[in-house]
Motif scaffolding. Structure first.
Motif, PDB file in Angstrom:
ATOM      1  N   UNK A  60     -16.595  15.661  46.571  1.00  0.00           N
ATOM      2  CA  UNK A  60     -17.819  14.898  46.873  1.00  0.00           C
ATOM      3  C   UNK A  60     -18.872  15.091  45.787  1.00  0.00           C
ATOM      4  N   UNK A  61     -18.987  16.324  45.286  1.00  0.00           N
ATOM      5  CA  UNK A  61     -19.940  16.589  44.202  1.00  0.00           C
ATOM      6  C   UNK A  61     -19.537  15.834  42.939  1.00  0.00           C
ATOM      7  N   UNK A  62     -18.227  15.775  42.669  1.00  0.00           N
ATOM      8  CA  UNK A  62     -17.745  15.037  41.503  1.00  0.00           C
ATOM      9  C   UNK A  62     -18.018  13.550  41.647  1.00  0.00           C
ATOM     10  N   UNK A  63     -17.833  13.010  42.860  1.00  0.00           N
ATOM     11  CA  UNK A  63     -18.130  11.591  43.104  1.00  0.00           C
ATOM     12  C   UNK A  63     -19.602  11.310  42.854  1.00  0.00           C
ATOM     13  N   UNK A  64     -20.477  12.186  43.366  1.00  0.00           N
ATOM     14  CA  UNK A  64     -21.918  11.994  43.160  1.00  0.00           C
ATOM     15  C   UNK A  64     -22.265  12.005  41.674  1.00  0.00           C
ATOM     16  N   UNK A  87     -23.734   8.797  39.410  1.00  0.00           N
ATOM     17  CA  UNK A  87     -24.932   8.846  38.559  1.00  0.00           C
ATOM     18  C   UNK A  87     -24.614   8.362  37.148  1.00  0.00           C
ATOM     19  N   UNK A  88     -23.467   8.801  36.623  1.00  0.00           N
ATOM     20  CA  UNK A  88     -23.053   8.345  35.287  1.00  0.00           C
ATOM     21  C   UNK A  88     -22.839   6.840  35.290  1.00  0.00           C
ATOM     22  N   UNK A  89     -22.182   6.342  36.326  1.00  0.00           N
ATOM     23  CA  UNK A  89     -21.894   4.916  36.435  1.00  0.00           C
ATOM     24  C   UNK A  89     -23.175   4.089  36.462  1.00  0.00           C
ATOM     25  N   UNK A  90     -24.158   4.547  37.256  1.00  0.00           N
ATOM     26  CA  UNK A  90     -25.422   3.818  37.360  1.00  0.00           C
ATOM     27  C   UNK A  90     -26.156   3.804  36.032  1.00  0.00           C
ATOM     28  N   UNK A  91     -26.233   4.964  35.373  1.00  0.00           N
ATOM     29  CA  UNK A  91     -26.911   5.019  34.085  1.00  0.00           C
ATOM     30  C   UNK A  91     -26.220   4.184  33.027  1.00  0.00           C
ATOM     31  N   UNK A 139     -17.759  -5.336  30.291  1.00  0.00           N
ATOM     32  CA  UNK A 139     -16.991  -5.267  31.536  1.00  0.00           C
ATOM     33  C   UNK A 139     -15.814  -4.304  31.415  1.00  0.00           C
ATOM     34  N   UNK A 140     -15.219  -4.225  30.241  1.00  0.00           N
ATOM     35  CA  UNK A 140     -14.098  -3.318  30.043  1.00  0.00           C
ATOM     36  C   UNK A 140     -14.534  -1.865  30.237  1.00  0.00           C
ATOM     37  N   UNK A 141     -15.677  -1.524  29.691  1.00  0.00           N
ATOM     38  CA  UNK A 141     -16.194  -0.157  29.810  1.00  0.00           C
ATOM     39  C   UNK A 141     -16.569   0.144  31.263  1.00  0.00           C
ATOM     40  N   UNK A 142     -17.261  -0.799  31.907  1.00  0.00           N
ATOM     41  CA  UNK A 142     -17.668  -0.583  33.296  1.00  0.00           C
ATOM     42  C   UNK A 142     -16.459  -0.493  34.217  1.00  0.00           C
ATOM     43  N   UNK A 143     -15.428  -1.283  33.958  1.00  0.00           N
ATOM     44  CA  UNK A 143     -14.224  -1.236  34.797  1.00  0.00           C
ATOM     45  C   UNK A 143     -13.561   0.136  34.720  1.00  0.00           C
ATOM     46  N   UNK A 144     -13.544   0.733  33.531  1.00  0.00           N
ATOM     47  CA  UNK A 144     -12.958   2.065  33.380  1.00  0.00           C
ATOM     48  C   UNK A 144     -13.737   3.098  34.192  1.00  0.00           C
ATOM     49  N   UNK A 145     -15.080   3.022  34.113  1.00  0.00           N
ATOM     50  CA  UNK A 145     -15.894   3.977  34.854  1.00  0.00           C
ATOM     51  C   UNK A 145     -15.749   3.753  36.360  1.00  0.00           C
TER      52      UNK A 145
END
Length: 409
Positions: A161-165, A169-173, A363-369
């Motif tokens: 759960x901590x890793x998901x959080x 945060x990384x995904x949003x930034x 989109x390619x970068x976001x899809x990976x994240x």
């Protein structure tokens, strides 16, 4: 292997003590103590400090607490040091039980307790039913080993759960950076130090981009809001606002017949990949329409189909998601008792729009994240399923840990 160990009724060795209301809440003066509420113990809220009353119930780490009153009465918690809230009760047991084993064993009864609550007003745990619950009396070493195994899985779930959080945060930034600065032809994130930017109606954007109203890049809008079709037990799946959340279409609970579907969709049919958006209750949830089956869009949902040579569907999805994260829709709904946004509020929204080629790179970068996060979420689900199976097997004696104890010695 089934256990031959006897079961012990709770009434033979427990004491139940209800929490008491504090003298003052909140309170941060001398003598303030942490107040253990359900939301705090679930991890959904920060600890609140109170001034305890003279007969306040103090609990220690790892004691077992039951939510005694309220809509979730019967929920089992593991205590932290503090003062027990008035809706909670601490269950103290005799020395025959290991504290961890006792907590997990009661947790195994949680769904049963919730289904057996009583009371015409506020539901509460039935004390007689609770006292008649029984636990298997394994030896103390075996109880401790069972608790150790389950605690290890719990720790793995907590770490996941901590890793998901962190990944969220990384995904949003990352999404905010890519949707405002983009990726140049060399695959580098743009910066005002190394690239040219310009002023626009929505702030500074790369000089190659335009600040374009969404509506100028939309080829088709499907809008069947305002009416509710007659539902059936099966048939075509219905998507309403409550069906959309966490960036996806969640569990479908409503359906219409094929005849109703055909009569209802005279103004156009949604296609897989169309961006669906909630305009009310809740505002601003967004997803892409799955292609796994036929869907009917109804109340408080619109579908947007962009001109894909100008605006990629996934890029529109991320742009609308970013708008929600930045609080854009709150500007349209502030001060209203029933927040909702109008269709022009969406189509007139300006978004920073790069070329189609750059959208593809983004989109390619976001899809990976996104995939990193999804993989970790699935790992958490597997751990929870493992814990459920282990609780059923270990706490009921279907699988014994005696071999682990023998190996240890």
């Amino acid at each position: 292997m089934n256990s031959s160990k006897p079961k012990q009724s709770l009434k033979e060795g427990i004491v139940i003590i209800k929490g008491k209301p504090p003298l003052q809440q909140p309170y941060y003066g001398a003598g303030a103590e942490r107040y253990l509420t359900p939301e705090y113990l679930r991890g959904n809220d920060d600890a609140e400090f109170v001034k305890p009353c003279l007969n306040a119930v103090h609990v220690k780490d790892d004691e077992t607490i039951v939510l005694w009153d309220g809509s979730n009465a019967g929920e089992i918690f593991r205590a932290k040091n503090g003062i027990l809230a008035s809706t909670m009760a601490v269950v103290r047991h005799n020395d025959e039980f290991d504290s961890g084993y006792f907590n997990y064993s009661l947790k195994n009864w949680e769904n049963f307790l919730k289904a057996q609550t009583s009371g015409s007003g506020i539901p509460h745990v039935d004390k007689e039913i609770f006292a008649n619950l029984s636990l298997i009396s394994f030896s103390r070493p075996e109880q401790a080993k069972i608790a150790e195994v389950l605690s290890t899985v719990d720790q793995a779930i907590e770490d996941t759960e901590a890793l998901i959080a962190k990944q969220q945060r990384i995904k949003t930034g990352l999404m905010q950076d890519l949707l405002t600065r983009g990726i140049d032809e060399n695959g580098d994130l743009r910066s005002e130090k190394t690239h040219k930017f310009k002023e626009s109606a929505i702030g500074r954007i790369p000089i190659e981009w335009e600040a374009t109203p969404i509506g100028e890049s939309i080829s088709f809008i499907i809008d069947y809001r305002g009416k509710t079709p007659p539902h059936s037990n099966d048939g075509v799946a219905v998507i309403s606002a409550e069906s959309i959340g966490e960036d996806r279409v969640r569990q479908i609970t409503k359906y219409v017949t094929k005849d109703v579907y055909e009569k209802w969709t005279t103004r156009g049919l949604p296609e897989p990949g169309d961006v669906i958006f909630t305009t009310e209750a809740p505002v601003g949830e967004v997803a892409c329409l799955p292609g796994d089956q036929t869907y009917l869009l109804t109340r408080r949902v619109i579908a947007l189909r962009p001109q894909t040579d100008i605006l990629r569907k996934q890029y529109l999805f991320y742009s609308l998601k970013s708008a929600k994260q930045r609080g854009v829709w709150e500007m349209f709904t502030a001060g209203t008792t029933a927040p909702r946004i109008k269709r022009p509020d969406v189509t007139n929204l300006r978004i920073p729009l790069p070329s189609a080629a750059e959208q593809d790179r983004i989109l390619l970068i976001l899809a990976e994240q996104w995939q990193y996060v999804e993989d970790t979420v699935q790992a958490k689900k597997k751990l929870k399923a493992l814990k459920t199976g282990l609780m059923q097997d270990l706490l009921k004696g279907k699988v014994r840990v005696t071999e682990l104890l023998e190996n240890k010695t």
